[in-house]
Design a protein around this motif. Structure first.
Motif, PDB file in Angstrom:
ATOM      1  N   GLU A  45       0.831  -1.204   0.000  1.00  0.00           N
ATOM      2  CA  GLU A  45       0.000   0.000   0.000  1.00  0.00           C
ATOM      3  C   GLU A  45       0.863   1.252   0.000  1.00  0.00           C
ATOM      4  O   GLU A  45       0.594   2.219  -0.725  1.00  0.00           O
ATOM      5  N   MET A  46       1.907   1.256   0.835  1.00  0.00           N
ATOM      6  CA  MET A  46       2.799   2.414   0.914  1.00  0.00           C
ATOM      7  C   MET A  46       3.447   2.689  -0.440  1.00  0.00           C
ATOM      8  O   MET A  46       3.489   3.836  -0.909  1.00  0.00           O
ATOM      9  N   LYS A  47       3.938   1.643  -1.094  1.00  0.00           N
ATOM     10  CA  LYS A  47       4.595   1.807  -2.387  1.00  0.00           C
ATOM     11  C   LYS A  47       3.606   2.274  -3.454  1.00  0.00           C
ATOM     12  O   LYS A  47       3.934   3.136  -4.280  1.00  0.00           O
ATOM     13  N   ALA A  48       2.403   1.706  -3.458  1.00  0.00           N
ATOM     14  CA  ALA A  48       1.412   2.082  -4.467  1.00  0.00           C
ATOM     15  C   ALA A  48       1.062   3.557  -4.367  1.00  0.00           C
ATOM     16  O   ALA A  48       0.957   4.255  -5.391  1.00  0.00           O
ATOM     17  N   ILE A  49       0.897   4.054  -3.149  1.00  0.00           N
ATOM     18  CA  ILE A  49       0.561   5.463  -2.963  1.00  0.00           C
ATOM     19  C   ILE A  49       1.720   6.352  -3.395  1.00  0.00           C
ATOM     20  O   ILE A  49       1.533   7.378  -4.062  1.00  0.00           O
ATOM     21  N   ALA A  50       2.951   5.956  -3.044  1.00  0.00           N
ATOM     22  CA  ALA A  50       4.126   6.726  -3.465  1.00  0.00           C
ATOM     23  C   ALA A  50       4.276   6.697  -4.982  1.00  0.00           C
ATOM     24  O   ALA A  50       4.558   7.729  -5.610  1.00  0.00           O
ATOM     25  N   ASP A  51       4.080   5.532  -5.595  1.00  0.00           N
ATOM     26  CA  ASP A  51       4.209   5.410  -7.049  1.00  0.00           C
ATOM     27  C   ASP A  51       3.167   6.245  -7.781  1.00  0.00           C
ATOM     28  O   ASP A  51       3.426   6.753  -8.879  1.00  0.00           O
ATOM     29  N   ASP A  52       1.980   6.382  -7.184  1.00  0.00           N
ATOM     30  CA  ASP A  52       0.907   7.162  -7.807  1.00  0.00           C
ATOM     31  C   ASP A  52       1.035   8.661  -7.524  1.00  0.00           C
ATOM     32  O   ASP A  52       0.179   9.442  -7.955  1.00  0.00           O
ATOM     33  N   GLY A  53       2.076   9.037  -6.771  1.00  0.00           N
ATOM     34  CA  GLY A  53       2.274  10.452  -6.460  1.00  0.00           C
ATOM     35  C   GLY A  53       1.261  10.996  -5.477  1.00  0.00           C
ATOM     36  O   GLY A  53       1.022  12.209  -5.435  1.00  0.00           O
ATOM     37  N   LEU A  54       0.668  10.120  -4.666  1.00  0.00           N
ATOM     38  CA  LEU A  54      -0.332  10.524  -3.683  1.00  0.00           C
ATOM     39  C   LEU A  54       0.293  10.583  -2.298  1.00  0.00           C
ATOM     40  O   LEU A  54       1.405  10.121  -2.090  1.00  0.00           O
ATOM     41  N   LYS A  55      -0.427  11.132  -1.344  1.00  0.00           N
ATOM     42  CA  LYS A  55       0.086  11.288   0.015  1.00  0.00           C
ATOM     43  C   LYS A  55      -0.923  10.728   1.018  1.00  0.00           C
ATOM     44  O   LYS A  55      -2.120  10.986   0.921  1.00  0.00           O
ATOM     45  N   MET A  56      -0.412   9.969   1.975  1.00  0.00           N
ATOM     46  CA  MET A  56      -1.268   9.414   3.030  1.00  0.00           C
ATOM     47  C   MET A  56      -1.710  10.499   3.995  1.00  0.00           C
ATOM     48  O   MET A  56      -1.029  11.521   4.151  1.00  0.00           O
ATOM     49  N   PRO A  57      -2.816  10.294   4.689  1.00  0.00           N
ATOM     50  CA  PRO A  57      -3.150  11.181   5.802  1.00  0.00           C
ATOM     51  C   PRO A  57      -2.049  11.131   6.858  1.00  0.00           C
ATOM     52  O   PRO A  57      -1.306  10.142   6.949  1.00  0.00           O
ATOM     53  N   PRO A  58      -1.911  12.190   7.664  1.00  0.00           N
ATOM     54  CA  PRO A  58      -0.875  12.177   8.710  1.00  0.00           C
ATOM     55  C   PRO A  58      -1.081  11.030   9.681  1.00  0.00           C
ATOM     56  O   PRO A  58      -2.205  10.577   9.910  1.00  0.00           O
ATOM     57  N   LYS A  59       0.030  10.574  10.253  1.00  0.00           N
ATOM     58  CA  LYS A  59       0.016   9.494  11.248  1.00  0.00           C
ATOM     59  C   LYS A  59      -0.664   8.245  10.699  1.00  0.00           C
ATOM     60  O   LYS A  59      -1.500   7.623  11.358  1.00  0.00           O
ATOM     61  N   SER A  60      -0.294   7.886   9.476  1.00  0.00           N
ATOM     62  CA  SER A  60      -0.803   6.631   8.916  1.00  0.00           C
ATOM     63  C   SER A  60       0.106   5.462   9.275  1.00  0.00           C
ATOM     64  O   SER A  60      -0.337   4.317   9.284  1.00  0.00           O
ATOM     65  N   THR A  61       1.380   5.753   9.532  1.00  0.00           N
ATOM     66  CA  THR A  61       2.336   4.682   9.808  1.00  0.00           C
ATOM     67  C   THR A  61       3.228   5.029  11.000  1.00  0.00           C
ATOM     68  O   THR A  61       3.644   6.173  11.169  1.00  0.00           O
ATOM     69  N   PHE A  62       3.515   4.024  11.803  1.00  0.00           N
ATOM     70  CA  PHE A  62       4.562   4.104  12.822  1.00  0.00           C
ATOM     71  C   PHE A  62       5.581   3.047  12.414  1.00  0.00           C
ATOM     72  O   PHE A  62       5.307   1.846  12.487  1.00  0.00           O
ATOM     73  N   ILE A  63       6.735   3.508  11.935  1.00  0.00           N
ATOM     74  CA  ILE A  63       7.666   2.616  11.255  1.00  0.00           C
ATOM     75  C   ILE A  63       8.894   2.361  12.118  1.00  0.00           C
ATOM     76  O   ILE A  63       9.439   3.272  12.749  1.00  0.00           O
ATOM     77  N   GLU A  64       9.323   1.113  12.132  1.00  0.00           N
ATOM     78  CA  GLU A  64      10.555   0.726  12.801  1.00  0.00           C
ATOM     79  C   GLU A  64      11.518   0.153  11.772  1.00  0.00           C
ATOM     80  O   GLU A  64      11.082  -0.389  10.754  1.00  0.00           O
ATOM     81  N   PRO A  65      12.823   0.313  12.008  1.00  0.00           N
ATOM     82  CA  PRO A  65      13.449   0.707  13.274  1.00  0.00           C
ATOM     83  C   PRO A  65      13.417   2.210  13.508  1.00  0.00           C
ATOM     84  O   PRO A  65      13.341   2.994  12.557  1.00  0.00           O
ATOM     85  N   LYS A  66      13.499   2.588  14.779  1.00  0.00           N
ATOM     86  CA  LYS A  66      13.687   3.971  15.175  1.00  0.00           C
ATOM     87  C   LYS A  66      15.174   4.176  15.462  1.00  0.00           C
ATOM     88  O   LYS A  66      15.782   3.402  16.198  1.00  0.00           O
ATOM     89  N   LEU A  67      15.741   5.212  14.858  1.00  0.00           N
ATOM     90  CA  LEU A  67      17.189   5.395  14.890  1.00  0.00           C
ATOM     91  C   LEU A  67      17.615   6.345  15.993  1.00  0.00           C
ATOM     92  O   LEU A  67      16.846   7.203  16.436  1.00  0.00           O
ATOM     93  N   ARG A  68      18.841   6.208  16.418  1.00  0.00           N
ATOM     94  CA  ARG A  68      19.441   7.102  17.400  1.00  0.00           C
ATOM     95  C   ARG A  68      20.232   8.198  16.694  1.00  0.00           C
ATOM     96  O   ARG A  68      20.783   7.988  15.612  1.00  0.00           O
ATOM     97  N   SER A  69      20.324   9.353  17.334  1.00  0.00           N
ATOM     98  CA  SER A  69      21.112  10.453  16.800  1.00  0.00           C
ATOM     99  C   SER A  69      22.531  10.381  17.326  1.00  0.00           C
ATOM    100  O   SER A  69      22.762   9.947  18.470  1.00  0.00           O
ATOM    101  N   GLY A  70      23.475  10.814  16.493  1.00  0.00           N
ATOM    102  CA  GLY A  70      24.857  10.949  16.946  1.00  0.00           C
ATOM    103  C   GLY A  70      25.730   9.737  16.728  1.00  0.00           C
ATOM    104  O   GLY A  70      26.906   9.753  17.096  1.00  0.00           O
TER     105      GLY A  70
END
Length: 412
Positions: A381-406
């Motif tokens: 679904e994520m790829k299809a929307i990106a390929d179609d040039g569309l944008k998801m509503p905010p807070k549609s995904t919580f994606i991991e991994p979460k990275l550290r700074s520094g």
């Protein structure tokens, strides 16, 4: 053809990396930040919050300059070192649930972002892009990679496996029980192979970090325009990314919680809802949806299952078929009167990695009136929307991994 290159990372020394590495500034509570700033002089939080040294909140250009000063001090004190040769960096994160993420930290092309070789699926806020662009221009470095995902690739996977047989450049475990390891790739043949494999990819996708990548692109445009000797090889032509294969990406949902029923009684709300959904009262038993276009709802102490009436709701695009868009177009906007998902104070979001009980608790404690449980967005679904040039509503995904700074820093 993705242009993804090695670079000379600035990194904490092996003995300091566990002390330097930090989560994103906003993810800490005030008490947590105070504790780390007070007790750990090596924390990267001292760089991004330079006013702590003076017990003063500092913002704008003054803060950016002090961030730059703190960063230079870390380099002068040999807390940070820079590699002599351009490298790719294999980075592994094992979370507390023993989920293992393996990827490559590299420099990715701002021109690829412009040409849509790097594809986006989320809207950004222009003001935030500009603010962070000005921040980057002043501080001169990027300390948290954008998370990108690419099609699974056997050659890159095999190189990662071979490299990981050697001793890691560093290894540490956080208080959140996440274990982090990093290896350098300096072997010229391995460097060429990885770069070649990325060059064969027509597209890669932003998984997390749309604002950071957009700001890096704006910085590239600014510096390119103001450099009469621009060649395309300057560091500002690239931004730091962590690239992981699609099969390794973990996508969780965000549940929605709403503060009121838009003036409707419970009964009036359920009657309007019945026009678009088959509704079943599940009582006090927690219910989480398991199929596409199914939702859970928690209202007045009870769970409900909601099954979309597809004869009523029509899908004409990849976006129309997305669960968060369906909920918005069928309930949040027409029934509950929420039109602006980014700015309406009546709506809140709860990370779906936490149990559905977190949504229940938010309603039970009186902060919200009703909650809606979602299914996670799929990679397809994520790829299809990106390929179609569309944008998801905010807070549609919580994606991991979460990275550290520094952990790795890219200078431009």
């Amino acid at each position: 053809m993705a242009n993804i290159i090695p670079f000379k990372a600035v990194r904490p020394t092996r003995d300091k990396v566990s002390l330097v590495a930090a989560r994103s500034y906003q993810s800490y509570t005030l008490q947590q930040r105070e504790s780390r700033l007070r007790d750990n002089p090596f924390s990267f939080l001292h760089i991004v919050n330079p006013g702590y040294k003076y017990d003063k909140e500092i913002s704008g250009e003054a803060r950016y300059n002090l961030v730059r000063n703190r960063y230079l001090e870390f380099k002068e004190d040999a807390i940070f070192i820079q590699d002599d040769q351009p490298c790719y960096y294999i980075y592994q994160i094992t979370d507390r649930d023993r989920k293992v993420f393996n990827g490559v930290i590299a420099a990715t092309s701002a021109e690829d972002y412009e040409k849509d070789i790097i594809k986006k699926h989320e809207d950004t806020i222009a003001h935030r892009e500009v603010v962070f662009k000005e921040y980057l221009k002043t501080v001169g470095f990027n300390a948290e990679p954008v998370l990108l995902t690419y099609p699974d690739n056997d050659v890159i996977a095999q190189i990662i496996k071979v490299v990981q047989k050697e001793r890691a450049e560093f290894e540490f475990t956080t208080t959140y029980r996440d274990t982090h390891l990093l290896w350098k790739i300096e072997n010229k043949e391995q460097l060429r192979s990885i770069q070649h494999e990325f060059q064969q990819m027509e597209t890669i996708y932003i998984a997390d970090g749309h604002h950071r990548s957009a700001s890096s692109y704006l910085l590239y445009k600014d510096l390119k325009t103001n450099n009469p000797s621009h060649t395309g090889n300057e560091p500002y032509n690239f931004f730091m990314s962590y690239l992981i294969p699609q099969s390794n990406l973990q996508i969780h949902e965000f549940h929605r919680v709403i503060k009121d029923l838009n003036g409707l009684t419970k009964e009036e709300f359920l009657i309007q809802l019945d026009m678009v959904y088959r509704i079943e009262n599940r009582g006090h038993t927690p219910y989480k949806p398991t199929k596409t276009h199914h939702f859970s709802m928690y209202l007045d102490g009870e769970f409900y299952s909601l099954h979309l009436r597809k004869t009523v709701y029509k899908t004409e695009s990849s976006l129309d078929a997305l669960g968060t868009q369906i909920l918005y177009k069928s309930i949040l906007e027409p029934i509950l009167g929420i039109h602006d998902l980014r700015n309406d104070k009546r709506i809140g979001y709860i990370n779906g990695k936490d149990d559905i009980i977190s949504m229940k608790n938010a309603v039970d404690n009186g902060a919200y009136k009703v909650g809606f449980g979602m299914m996670p967005v799929s990679i397809a679904e994520m790829k299809a929307i990106a390929d179609d040039g569309l944008k998801m509503p905010p807070k549609s995904t919580f994606i991991e991994p979460k990275l550290r700074s520094g952990i790795t820093i890219y200078e431009f």
